[in-house]
Design a protein around this motif. Structure first.
Motif, mmCIF file in Angstrom:
data_model
loop_
_atom_site.group_PDB
_atom_site.id
_atom_site.type_symbol
_atom_site.label_atom_id
_atom_site.label_comp_id
_atom_site.label_asym_id
_atom_site.label_seq_id
_atom_site.Cartn_x
_atom_site.Cartn_y
_atom_site.Cartn_z
ATOM 1 N N MET A 48 15.164 15.070 27.452
ATOM 2 C CA MET A 48 15.777 14.337 28.791
ATOM 3 C C MET A 48 15.279 12.949 28.766
ATOM 4 O O MET A 48 16.366 12.412 29.120
ATOM 5 N N ARG A 49 13.967 12.636 28.490
ATOM 6 C CA ARG A 49 13.821 11.238 28.510
ATOM 7 C C ARG A 49 14.431 10.368 27.611
ATOM 8 O O ARG A 49 14.905 9.225 28.299
ATOM 9 N N HIS A 50 15.039 10.934 26.586
ATOM 10 C CA HIS A 50 15.836 10.044 25.636
ATOM 11 C C HIS A 50 17.447 10.133 26.050
ATOM 12 O O HIS A 50 18.211 9.209 25.536
ATOM 13 N N LEU A 51 17.766 11.153 26.785
ATOM 14 C CA LEU A 51 19.243 11.323 27.036
ATOM 15 C C LEU A 51 19.404 10.269 28.169
ATOM 16 O O LEU A 51 20.637 9.887 28.113
ATOM 17 N N LEU A 52 18.619 9.814 28.954
ATOM 18 C CA LEU A 52 18.916 9.014 30.255
ATOM 19 C C LEU A 52 19.369 7.757 29.674
ATOM 20 O O LEU A 52 20.440 7.165 30.047
ATOM 21 N N PRO A 53 18.586 6.840 28.792
ATOM 22 C CA PRO A 53 19.003 5.587 28.298
ATOM 23 C C PRO A 53 20.681 5.884 27.731
ATOM 24 O O PRO A 53 21.357 4.812 27.722
ATOM 25 N N LEU A 54 20.794 6.999 26.969
ATOM 26 C CA LEU A 54 21.910 7.283 26.262
ATOM 27 C C LEU A 54 23.024 7.098 27.018
ATOM 28 O O LEU A 54 24.024 6.596 27.114
ATOM 29 N N ALA A 55 22.857 8.060 28.360
ATOM 30 C CA ALA A 55 23.780 8.089 29.236
ATOM 31 C C ALA A 55 24.125 6.695 29.898
ATOM 32 O O ALA A 55 25.330 6.537 30.046
ATOM 33 N N LEU A 56 23.018 6.015 30.117
ATOM 34 C CA LEU A 56 23.301 4.749 30.831
ATOM 35 C C LEU A 56 23.895 3.734 29.743
ATOM 36 O O LEU A 56 24.953 3.048 30.521
ATOM 37 N N LYS A 110 21.179 10.708 16.722
ATOM 38 C CA LYS A 110 21.653 12.262 16.532
ATOM 39 C C LYS A 110 20.995 12.751 15.248
ATOM 40 O O LYS A 110 20.191 13.577 15.398
ATOM 41 N N GLN A 111 20.531 11.836 14.206
ATOM 42 C CA GLN A 111 19.858 12.180 13.058
ATOM 43 C C GLN A 111 18.505 12.489 13.175
ATOM 44 O O GLN A 111 17.935 13.678 12.879
ATOM 45 N N GLN A 112 17.749 11.826 14.113
ATOM 46 C CA GLN A 112 16.575 12.014 14.503
ATOM 47 C C GLN A 112 16.269 13.338 15.377
ATOM 48 O O GLN A 112 15.415 14.142 15.112
ATOM 49 N N TYR A 113 17.368 13.707 16.128
ATOM 50 C CA TYR A 113 17.279 15.095 16.991
ATOM 51 C C TYR A 113 17.489 15.958 16.252
ATOM 52 O O TYR A 113 16.635 16.773 16.233
ATOM 53 N N GLU A 114 18.294 15.905 15.167
ATOM 54 C CA GLU A 114 18.573 16.965 14.354
ATOM 55 C C GLU A 114 17.411 17.293 13.504
ATOM 56 O O GLU A 114 16.694 18.608 13.221
ATOM 57 N N ASP A 115 16.603 16.348 12.839
ATOM 58 C CA ASP A 115 15.465 16.356 12.210
ATOM 59 C C ASP A 115 14.346 17.212 12.840
ATOM 60 O O ASP A 115 13.785 18.063 12.449
ATOM 61 N N ARG A 116 14.284 16.821 14.125
ATOM 62 C CA ARG A 116 13.336 17.114 14.915
ATOM 63 C C ARG A 116 13.372 18.801 15.150
ATOM 64 O O ARG A 116 12.415 19.610 15.049
ATOM 65 N N ILE A 117 14.658 19.096 15.684
ATOM 66 C CA ILE A 117 14.994 20.386 16.009
ATOM 67 C C ILE A 117 14.848 21.295 14.907
ATOM 68 O O ILE A 117 14.119 22.335 14.732
ATOM 69 N N GLN A 118 15.093 20.828 13.504
ATOM 70 C CA GLN A 118 14.863 21.539 12.164
ATOM 71 C C GLN A 118 13.489 21.608 12.159
ATOM 72 O O GLN A 118 13.133 22.832 11.880
ATOM 73 N N ALA A 119 12.649 20.643 12.398
ATOM 74 C CA ALA A 119 11.134 20.935 12.189
ATOM 75 C C ALA A 119 10.527 21.906 13.022
ATOM 76 O O ALA A 119 9.807 22.864 12.701
ATOM 77 N N LEU A 120 11.175 21.942 14.238
ATOM 78 C CA LEU A 120 10.604 22.910 15.171
ATOM 79 C C LEU A 120 11.105 24.265 14.978
ATOM 80 O O LEU A 120 10.324 25.185 14.942
ATOM 81 N N GLU A 121 12.215 24.530 14.246
ATOM 82 C CA GLU A 121 12.659 25.747 14.004
ATOM 83 C C GLU A 121 11.969 26.377 12.896
ATOM 84 O O GLU A 121 11.618 27.490 12.911
ATOM 85 N N THR A 122 11.686 25.496 12.023
ATOM 86 C CA THR A 122 10.704 25.998 10.949
ATOM 87 C C THR A 122 9.533 26.184 11.445
ATOM 88 O O THR A 122 8.768 27.309 11.089
ATOM 89 N N ARG A 123 8.977 25.415 12.225
ATOM 90 C CA ARG A 123 7.661 25.902 12.767
ATOM 91 C C ARG A 123 7.492 27.169 13.507
ATOM 92 O O ARG A 123 6.632 28.082 13.562
ATOM 93 N N VAL A 124 8.599 27.480 14.314
ATOM 94 C CA VAL A 124 8.770 28.685 15.022
ATOM 95 C C VAL A 124 8.809 29.757 14.016
ATOM 96 O O VAL A 124 8.170 30.973 14.212
ATOM 97 N N ARG A 125 9.773 29.625 13.028
ATOM 98 C CA ARG A 125 9.745 30.739 11.939
ATOM 99 C C ARG A 125 8.550 31.173 11.439
ATOM 100 O O ARG A 125 8.216 32.196 11.252
ATOM 101 N N LEU A 126 7.602 29.920 11.085
ATOM 102 C CA LEU A 126 6.478 30.151 10.417
ATOM 103 C C LEU A 126 5.621 30.947 11.240
ATOM 104 O O LEU A 126 4.973 31.844 10.873
ATOM 105 N N ALA A 127 5.581 30.615 12.684
ATOM 106 C CA ALA A 127 4.600 31.166 13.478
ATOM 107 C C ALA A 127 4.958 32.555 13.514
ATOM 108 O O ALA A 127 4.288 33.609 13.795
#
Lengths: 296, 481
Positions: B1-9, B38-55
């Motif tokens: 959310m915090r990152h989306l705001l400047p983008l929208a602006l 975009k790339q940054q976000y995708e990387d982060r989401i992927q990292a999160l997904e792997t963490r969830v799967r591991l957990a």
């Protein structure tokens, strides 16, 4: 005339025991359902109680004497749940096979570990059972252990049907284990939530699902809820459900719900206790569905 | 959310303000920045997904481990359970104590209580007036071995200020006879009627029905032998049995060494009707050979209480036939409704030896008496019950003087007087009684009861009030039907 009469009696005596089926006497509906599942066509099952009778308070009525006298195997909960009537029935029924020390008597609580084994026996603590809390049917893992032991008992009493019983057990275990995995998956969000229950018969369910028992509506086991006790309960916070069974008086749960806004859930404590719980699977399904449906 | 705001602006500023038209280079730069984001976000989401799967995997492993360890624990506990049950006192019998007491109040004098035409025997009579113990019972029972079960009940009563010890029951049951046959021998309560085989603390009212007082001396128990057979049926209980009893007490008299003065045959039939209703019917026929049967010492002839030397002994045949029926309906939430009734018929034929201070007369006696009660108990809440009962007796006795001895003065007893004072004379009045009770059973081990009787055993109506307690501790009692 006398000769003809005695011939008739002889015929009657010869005619009755020919059937190859085992006659099963189940003390509670859940064991009737399990016996039928494991025994299939080789058993006929009589249930001594129905879901809306409290197994603590059954009388040794004539039909029970008659049924137990013909039974090959009595499948009961044990742990003194039937202390008021089974010993009397066992004496009255004149059936040597179903005496407590015989293979014809099966107590489910002998097959599993029990919770709430009292450290101190004192009836001031309410209706406690010396052997521990007997309401094990509400833990599917324990129910499976009972199933294994019960199948062994059937095979011992009816060796000719051993492969049949074993096949049915394997089939049941496979289905049941899958179902347990499914239920546990669905119940993950329930972990750590807190429940108030009417009687302590729910502890095995809560233990299995990782739900915390906050308190009971009964001040002591078997003692009906009092207003003072309920008022104390209304100060409890973070309660997700007030759980009772169709056997219990609904009013205390509703009273508390009206004051706290907590959802009241009527859960089937055994098979056939509520509509749509005719077998073990649909019964446990409904419990999980009701709990997840009312979770907040 | 915090990152989306400047983008929208950023996007807003790009498209909504055409006044600041941008160059191609600016656009290129913006695109690059957007792509990088975009790339940054995708990387982060992927990292999160792997963490969830591991957990998830870890939690599954943990769950498996906990179930495994729970199973191991179960096995260990079972081992402990099976090894720890060998205790030295493990074979102790089931022992229970039942304490009963009451506060009672009568309008009439309880010492004068009697039933016209049916002198009371055994322990029949009213409990003492005032506050007092009714009965204290100690029961011990156990399987003796694989063949026999034994039970002993000791009763302690207060009687005229003294405590009496009474061996109420001491019997053996067979457990393993084939073919549904069972034997009971020793001292036990007879199977006659319905209530007789129930301990008084399991009765629904404080006192016995009038007919039990009149015919069975309160409650009939004796030394003897019972054989009964459970006849196999599809769903009904059918039990046929016979009892041979010593008959050393009421309703017999002296036993005189006979094998059995009382023979009793009975049939019990019972079953269910649907899931809610259950019933039982019993039939009894009891043959009593009475020798010098006296009325109990508790009771006196009411008109001659001061004259304790009056004595009437019955010798002859007594025949009791009884039918009993019980119907129970289970209602929802632990409520229950019970209807119960018994009807007794007694025929007696013989002689009564009447004795008044040494003057004797022999009366010929032919009696026909009936008695019945009907009661209904409603358990309207799990711990509360209320009940009502009606009792009635009827007496038709024929008496005439067959022989009278003259005393030393040469005066013989007057026939009418002898008949009147023997206690066997019929009366115009049929004894009847209404009873109502309310009891509270907080747990299976305690009960408090309030009962009122409007007792017309005699023409003089008696109002009786009881406040009773029944408490038991020790072994769990049996829920007898």
């Amino acid at each position: 005339m006398l000769k003809r009469f005695s011939l008739l009696i002889m015929l009657c005596i010869l005619a009755t025991p020919v059937s190859a089926q085992l006659q099963l006497f189940a003390c509670e509906p859940e064991w009737a359902a399990l016996s039928q599942t494991l025994g299939g066509e080789r058993v006929t099952v009589y249930s001594a109680t129905h879901a809306l009778q409290d197994p603590h308070h059954i009388q040794a009525r004539p039909s029970l004497v008659s049924q137990l006298s013909r039974a090959d195997l009595a499948v009961c909960t044990g742990a003194e749940l039937e202390a008021g009537w089974m010993p009397l029935l066992q004496r009255r029924a004149r059936n040597p096979g179903v005496q407590p020390d015989q293979p014809g008597y099966f107590a489910a609580t002998d097959q599993v570990s029990l919770l709430e084994i009292p450290q101190q026996l004192d009836r001031a603590a309410g209706h406690v059972h010396a052997a521990g809390n007997p309401h094990i049917q509400l833990d599917p893992r324990r129910l499976e252990q009972v199933a294994v032991a019960l199948s062994q008992r059937l095979q011992r009493l009816d060796p000719a049907g051993s492969p049949y019983y074993q096949a049915r057990l394997n089939q049941f275990q496979q289905r049941w284990q899958n179902a347990i995995r499914d239920w546990e998956q669905k119940a993950i969000p329930l972990r750590g939530k807190r429940a108030i229950v009417h009687h302590r018969d729910w502890i095995y369910l809560l233990d299995w699902l990782g739900i915390e028992l906050a308190d009971t509506l009964e001040p002591k086991p078997g003692v009906p809820p009092t207003v003072k006790h309920l008022q104390g309960l209304s100060e409890q916070e973070n309660i997700s459900w007030i759980i009772h069974s169709p056997l219990n008086d609904k009013r205390p749960a509703q009273w508390l719900s009206e004051r706290t806004g907590t959802a009241v859930v009527e859960l089937p404590h055994t098979v056939t206790a509520l509509p749509g719980t005719d077998d073990l699977f649909s019964w446990m399904d409904q419990i999980i569905t009701l709990l997840t449906g009312h979770a907040k | 959310m915090r990152h989306l705001l400047p983008l929208a602006l950023l996007a807003g500023s790009t498209f909504s303000h055409p006044a600041f038209a941008s160059t191609d280079a600016d656009l290129q730069e913006l695109r690059q920045q957007l792509n990088a984001l975009k790339q940054q976000y995708e990387d982060r989401i992927q990292a999160l997904e792997t963490r969830v799967r591991l957990a998830e995997q870890q939690s599954q492993i943990a769950q498996q481990q906990t179930t495994q360890s729970a199973q191991q624990l179960n096995q260990l506990e079972q081992q402990i359970n099976t090894t720890s049950t060998t205790r030295g006192n493990g074979f102790n019998p089931d022992i229970s104590l039942t304490l009963q007491g009451a506060a009672t109040s009568y309008k009439n004098d309880p010492a004068e209580y009697h039933l016209e035409g049916m002198p009371l025997g055994g322990e029949a009579g009213l409990p003492d007036e005032g506050i007092g113990l009714l009965e204290t019972e100690l029961t011990a029972s156990a399987n003796i071995d694989n063949l026999f079960f034994g039970q002993v009940t000791l009763g302690l009563h207060s009687h005229e200020g003294e405590t009496e010890l009474d061996l109420e029951e001491a019997f053996i049951d067979t457990l393993s006879l084939p073919g549904g046959v069972g034997l009971r021998f020793g001292r036990f309560f007879s199977e006659i009627g319905y209530l007789n085989s129930h301990h008084s603390h399991n009765w629904d009212f404080v006192d016995a029905p009038l007919v039990y007082r009149a015919f069975l001396g309160g409650q009939y128990r004796d030394d003897g032998l019972r054989a009964s057979w459970l006849i196999p049926t599809d769903s009904l209980l059918l039990e046929v049995g016979a009892e041979l009893m010593r008959g050393g007490q009421y309703p017999a008299g002296e036993s005189e060494g006979a094998m059995s003065n009382i023979q009793h045959g009975f049939i019990n039939l019972g079953g269910d009707l649907g899931q809610q209703h259950s019933w039982q019917i019993g039939l009894s026929h009891m043959q009593v050979d009475a020798h010098e049967r006296v009325a109990g010492s508790d009771t006196h002839n009411h008109e001659h209480e001061e004259d304790a030397d009056i004595n009437a002994q019955f010798t002859g045949d007594s025949r009791i036939q009884a039918i009993d029926a019980v119907w129970k309906t289970d209602l929802s939430q632990g409520r229950q409704w019970i209807l119960q009734g018994e009807y007794f018929l007694r025929d007696e034929k013989g002689e009564i030896l009447f004795d008044e201070s040494g003057e004797q007369a022999l009366l010929s006696y032919n009696g026909r008496q009936t008695g019945w009660y009907l009661q209904s108990v409603f358990k309207f809440a799990p711990h509360w019950r209320t009940g009502i009962r009606y009792d009635r007796l009827n007496v038709k006795n024929q008496l005439f003087l067959s022989q009278a001895d003259a005393d030393e003065n040469g005066t013989a007893l007057d026939a009418d007087e002898a008949i009147e004072e023997s206690g066997y004379a019929s009366s115009q009045h049929d004894p009847y009684r209404w009873s109502a009770m309310l009891d509270w059973t907080p747990t299976e081990f305690s009960r408090l009861r309030l009962q009122y009787n409007r007792d017309n055993s005699t023409e003089d109506t008696d109002h009786q009030l009881f406040l009773q307690y029944i408490m038991s501790f020790g072994a769990h009692g049996a829920h007898q039907y």
